[in-house]
Design an enzyme around this catalytic site. Structure first.
Site, mmCIF file in Angstrom:
data_model
loop_
_atom_site.group_PDB
_atom_site.id
_atom_site.type_symbol
_atom_site.label_atom_id
_atom_site.label_comp_id
_atom_site.label_asym_id
_atom_site.label_seq_id
_atom_site.Cartn_x
_atom_site.Cartn_y
_atom_site.Cartn_z
ATOM 1 C CE1 TYR A 154 85.337 -26.965 -17.134
ATOM 2 C CE2 TYR A 154 84.771 -24.891 -18.203
ATOM 3 C CZ TYR A 154 84.570 -26.252 -18.024
ATOM 4 O OH TYR A 154 83.599 -26.893 -18.768
ATOM 5 C CE LYS A 158 86.219 -28.354 -20.399
ATOM 6 N NZ LYS A 158 85.953 -29.725 -20.892
#
Length: 247
Positions: A154, A158
Site C-alpha cells: 500500500y 501511494k
C-alpha cells in the site's frame, strides 16, 4: 469552458470517495460515480449528489482493467461530451508483513491503487488537452511518505502516486491542466470504526489534533484543488492529517 461541468470520481460508493462526489456536486455539474462491487452504496452516493443539486450518473467499472476503463470513459465521453475533473480515489488494502506477503496481495494493491490511477488519467488527458482545461486530483496517503509496517504494498503504491502526480503535472500544465494529490491521515471510515477502543486511542495519541479526521475534511481539500481558483497550484501534495506528518 462551457457552463456544464463533468466530474468523475473513482471509488465513490462510500467513505472518502462519497464525500468527494458530494463536495463536487452542484447545479450544472454532472457527477460520474464510479464503483466496482457495491451498487446499493453507489445509489446512496447518487442520492446525496442529487440532494446538492448535482446530476449523478452511476458508472460501474474495475479501474485496474484496461478494457473496462477504456470502455467506461468512451461511454462518459459519448454521453457527457467532456471530463473537466478526474479524482483518482479508489483504493484497496491487502495488509501483511513482507516476509508473509503473497504475490497476489502485492499485485492487487499495485494494480488498483497505482495502475488504476494511470489508466483513468490516461483515458481523460487527450480530452482535457483538446479543451485546454482539466483538473486531476489523486488521493494518496500519509503512509506513502512515512511508510507503515505491514503495508509495504500500500505504501509503495501511494508513494508511486506522488511521483506520478508530479510527473504528470509537468507534462500537462502548459495545456491549463493541473495535477495534484491529497494525502489523508487517519480518517473516519469503515476500517477505523471497527478498531478496538485501545487501538483507536493509540492511533489518536499519534495525532497532534487529538482526533481522527472526517471524509468531508479530505473532500474539502480535493474540491479546492479541483476548482478554477487552484489554477496556479500543480504537482503538490496537500496533507490532511491533523499534524501527524508535517513535510
Amino acid at each position: 469552458m462551457s457552463e456544464k461541468k463533468v466530474v468523475a470520481v473513482t471509488g465513490a460508493s462510500r467513505g472518502i470517495g462519497r464525500a468527494i462526489a458530494v463536495a463536487l456536486a452542484a447545479p450544472g455539474v454532472d457527477v460520474i460515480i464510479n464503483f466496482n462491487s457495491n451498487p446499493d452504496a453507489a445509489r446512496e452516493t447518487a442520492d446525496a449528489v442529487q440532494a446538492k443539486g448535482g446530476a449523478p450518473h452511476l458508472q460501474p467499472f474495475n479501474i485496474s482493467d484496461p478494457e473496462e476503463v477504456k470502455e467506461a470513459f468512451k461511454s462518459i465521453s459519448k454521453n457527457h461530451g467532456r471530463v473537466d475533473v478526474l479524482v483518482n480515489n479508489a483504493g484497496i488494502t491487502r495488509d501483511n508483513l513482507l516476509a508473509l506477503m503473497k504475490l497476489p496481495e502485492w499485485d492487487a494493491v499495485l494494480d488498483t491503487n497505482l495502475k488504476g490511477a494511470f489508466l483513468c488519467s490516461q483515458a481523460v488527458v487527450k480530452t482535457m488537452m483538446r479543451q485546454k482545461y482539466g483538473r486531476i486530483v489523486n488521493v494518496t496517503s500519509v503512509v506513502g511518505v512515512t511508510g507503515n509496517a505491514g503495508q509495504s504494498n500500500y505504501a509503495a503504491a501511494k508513494a508511486g502516486i506522488i511521483g506520478f502526480t508530479r510527473s504528470l503535472a509537468r507534462e500537462l500544465i502548459s495545456r491549463n491542466i493541473t495535477v495534484n494529490a491529497v494525502a489523508p491521515g487517519y480518517i473516519e471510515t469503515d476500517m477505523t470504526h471497527e478498531l478496538p477502543e485501545k487501538a483507536r486511542k493509540l492511533l489518536i495519541d499519534q495525532i497532534p489534533a487529538g482526533r481522527i479526521g472526517t471524509p468531508q475534511e479530505v473532500a474539502s481539500a480535493v474540491a479546492y484543488l479541483a476548482s478554477p481558483e487552484a489554477s496556479y497550484i500543480t504537482g503538490q501534495v496537500i496533507h490532511v492529517n491533523g499534524g501527524m506528518f508535517m513535510g
